[in-house]
Enzyme design. Sequence first.
Site, mmCIF file in Angstrom:
data_model
loop_
_atom_site.group_PDB
_atom_site.id
_atom_site.type_symbol
_atom_site.label_atom_id
_atom_site.label_comp_id
_atom_site.label_asym_id
_atom_site.label_seq_id
_atom_site.Cartn_x
_atom_site.Cartn_y
_atom_site.Cartn_z
ATOM 1 N N HIS A 1 0.840 -1.207 0.000
ATOM 2 C CA HIS A 1 0.000 0.000 0.000
ATOM 3 C C HIS A 1 0.874 1.256 0.000
ATOM 4 C CE1 HIS A 1 -3.260 2.733 1.495
ATOM 5 N NE2 HIS A 1 -2.231 3.310 2.084
ATOM 6 N N GLU A 2 1.897 1.279 0.851
ATOM 7 C CA GLU A 2 2.761 2.457 0.920
ATOM 8 C C GLU A 2 3.538 2.647 -0.375
ATOM 9 O OE1 GLU A 2 2.315 4.548 3.130
ATOM 10 O OE2 GLU A 2 1.092 3.284 4.418
ATOM 11 N N HIS B 1 1.505 4.430 -2.918
ATOM 12 C CA HIS B 1 1.577 5.889 -2.789
ATOM 13 C C HIS B 1 2.808 6.429 -3.516
ATOM 14 C CE1 HIS B 1 -1.790 6.833 -0.272
ATOM 15 N NE2 HIS B 1 -1.402 6.069 0.733
ATOM 16 N N GLU C 1 -6.217 7.205 -0.594
ATOM 17 C CA GLU C 1 -6.123 5.976 0.197
ATOM 18 C C GLU C 1 -6.822 4.816 -0.515
ATOM 19 O OE1 GLU C 1 -4.298 5.386 2.872
ATOM 20 O OE2 GLU C 1 -3.569 7.436 2.686
#
Length: 302
Positions: free
Chosen positions: A133-134, A137, A198
């Site tokens: 997930h990071e 980003h 998100e």
Amino acid sequence: MNHLKTYALLAGLTALFGAVGFMIGGTGGMLIALAVAAVMNLFAYWNADKMVLSHFRAQPAESVRDPRVQAYVADTLALAQRAGLPAPKVYVIDNPQPNAFATGRNPENAAVAATTGLLAMLTREEIRGVMAHELAHVKNRDTLTMTVTATIAGAVAMLANFAFFFGGNRNPIGGLLIMLIAPLAASLVQMAISRAREYEADRIGAEIGGDPEALARALQKIEAAAHQRVNMDAERNPAMAHLFIINPLAGQGADNLFSTHPSTRNRIAQLMQLAGGTGRAPQPAAAPGPWGAPPRQPGPWG
């Protein structure tokens, strides 16, 4: 949310900074505030990631001699390679609240950080999901926007206080309104920027990690623990809250009426749909284990 809309919101945040400057010193104050905002944006472009890592006292993960930290580093670098990204710098934050964030002005200068609480609580598969997930980003180039937003929003709140004490003599009611409304407006802009990003990072992170259910389980566990462990570093600078995968201010409950994060339940439902499931939430989280001890959840760490 496309990049054009994000840049428009950032422009609005900068304009708000100028409006508060006008409240303090008229046209001259507004011009000075806008000049300061321009300098801050430039400074944030080059240094905001260092400021964030320093604020949370992050240390390079390679310096921590723990099998789980070493596994976390190896998995993060492997995920970055799978996503077609340069190897990020990997950090550990000594904090019992499970959480993680990414920062950096571009993929070539990216850094990811996880707390010791997260590494102690989650299984290796769930940690992979969080780091995917990071890295999403980073891949989406969200990190610069999110970090600059944190810098400017924090400055708006600070300047609003100056407006009340130094500009309120001429117009005390206006000064009070600025002190109350400006930080709220900055928070609303942060919400608009953060929430859609998100959801998108969850989706792309699920593709990078290849295991949407692991990320869904991780979100559920982190959300539950955030209500039990207060992140004091985040509480001291709430403008940075939107950098984390789960709102780190959740430990203060009523202080977070305007959350920068979307509903965790909705995020889990989306991930379960991606996994081809029924949309039901994963099984309840097991009790977390202490940092440095084997995790209590099932799953190999080797």
